[in-house]
Design an enzyme around this catalytic site. Sequence first.
Site, PDB file in Angstrom:
ATOM      1  N   ASP A   6       1.808   3.172   8.829  1.00 40.17           N
ATOM      2  CA  ASP A   6       0.563   3.687   9.403  1.00 40.17           C
ATOM      3  C   ASP A   6      -0.088   4.612   8.375  1.00 40.17           C
ATOM      4  O   ASP A   6       0.509   5.631   8.003  1.00 40.17           O
ATOM      5  CB  ASP A   6       0.842   4.479  10.686  1.00 40.17           C
ATOM      6  CG  ASP A   6       1.303   3.609  11.849  1.00 40.17           C
ATOM      7  OD1 ASP A   6       1.708   2.456  11.611  1.00 40.17           O
ATOM      8  OD2 ASP A   6       1.279   4.097  12.987  1.00 40.17           O
TER       9      ASP A   6
ATOM     10  N   LYS B 260      -6.051   2.176  14.378  1.00 43.67           N
ATOM     11  CA  LYS B 260      -5.345   3.179  15.189  1.00 43.67           C
ATOM     12  C   LYS B 260      -6.242   4.387  15.380  1.00 43.67           C
ATOM     13  O   LYS B 260      -6.909   4.836  14.454  1.00 43.67           O
ATOM     14  CB  LYS B 260      -4.039   3.559  14.495  1.00 43.67           C
ATOM     15  CG  LYS B 260      -3.233   4.645  15.178  1.00 43.67           C
ATOM     16  CD  LYS B 260      -1.943   4.910  14.393  1.00 43.67           C
ATOM     17  CE  LYS B 260      -1.218   6.144  14.897  1.00 43.67           C
ATOM     18  NZ  LYS B 260       0.013   6.419  14.115  1.00 43.67           N
TER      19      LYS B 260
ATOM     20  N   LYS C 174      -4.138   0.220  18.175  1.00 40.36           N
ATOM     21  CA  LYS C 174      -3.103   1.187  18.549  1.00 40.36           C
ATOM     22  C   LYS C 174      -3.770   2.474  19.010  1.00 40.36           C
ATOM     23  O   LYS C 174      -4.579   3.055  18.295  1.00 40.36           O
ATOM     24  CB  LYS C 174      -2.159   1.473  17.380  1.00 40.36           C
ATOM     25  CG  LYS C 174      -1.094   2.529  17.711  1.00 40.36           C
ATOM     26  CD  LYS C 174      -0.104   2.720  16.573  1.00 40.36           C
ATOM     27  CE  LYS C 174       0.864   3.860  16.864  1.00 40.36           C
ATOM     28  NZ  LYS C 174       1.847   4.064  15.762  1.00 40.36           N
TER      29      LYS C 174
END
Length: 221
Positions: free
Chosen positions: A91, A153, A182
């Site tokens: 990430d 995300k 996400k």
Amino acid sequence: MNHSDILAHVDHTLLAPDSTWEQIRTVCDDGIRFGTASVCIPADFVARASEYAAERVPICTVIGFPTGYSTTEIKCAEAAAAVRNGADEVDMVINIGRLKDGQDSFVLDEIRQIKSACGGRILKVIIETCLLTEEEKIRMCHIVSESGADFIKTSTGFSKSGATPEDVALFAGHVASHVKIKAAGGIRSFADAENYLNLGASRLGTSALVKILKSEQPANY
């Protein structure tokens, strides 16, 4: 949607700066026990966690975290090192200042370079929605869609606020069909989690759900 169905979408997360190996090991144990999508942990613990978990739960880590203003070279090195150490997912945080300066091509190129450094592993792009305007969020939807990254995300969980239903709905309306979503930050109940999944998220970054079950379930759950 039952608890197990929801937990299968959860990146069970511990990223506190004072995290210890004992705590990380517990996170891995919990991820295995409850069948989470991954455990998301600091990069320094990836090699040890990968060996400890022995492929029983995917290992996720973060790079350029939490500010995003490391150089591209450093972010790529971080990603490559994480993969060498056993990370299954990465990430990354975008360079928010470059986006705000209108340097979309820079942001796109950086994501592409980091994706290459991931060597085929999953890459999630954290855009830190609480710091962006709606127009900037939509631009990031388009950038991530072009970049080859796997997920967009919402948040690091270390800024002013985390995920919101409005932002997840915005993502769902503007990312390409191959980009997953996400939601992370502030997800504190199974009702919250189910709502985000229904809005279009397929991953959730949270530690609260496992804590809830551990407080309710016997150890042999």
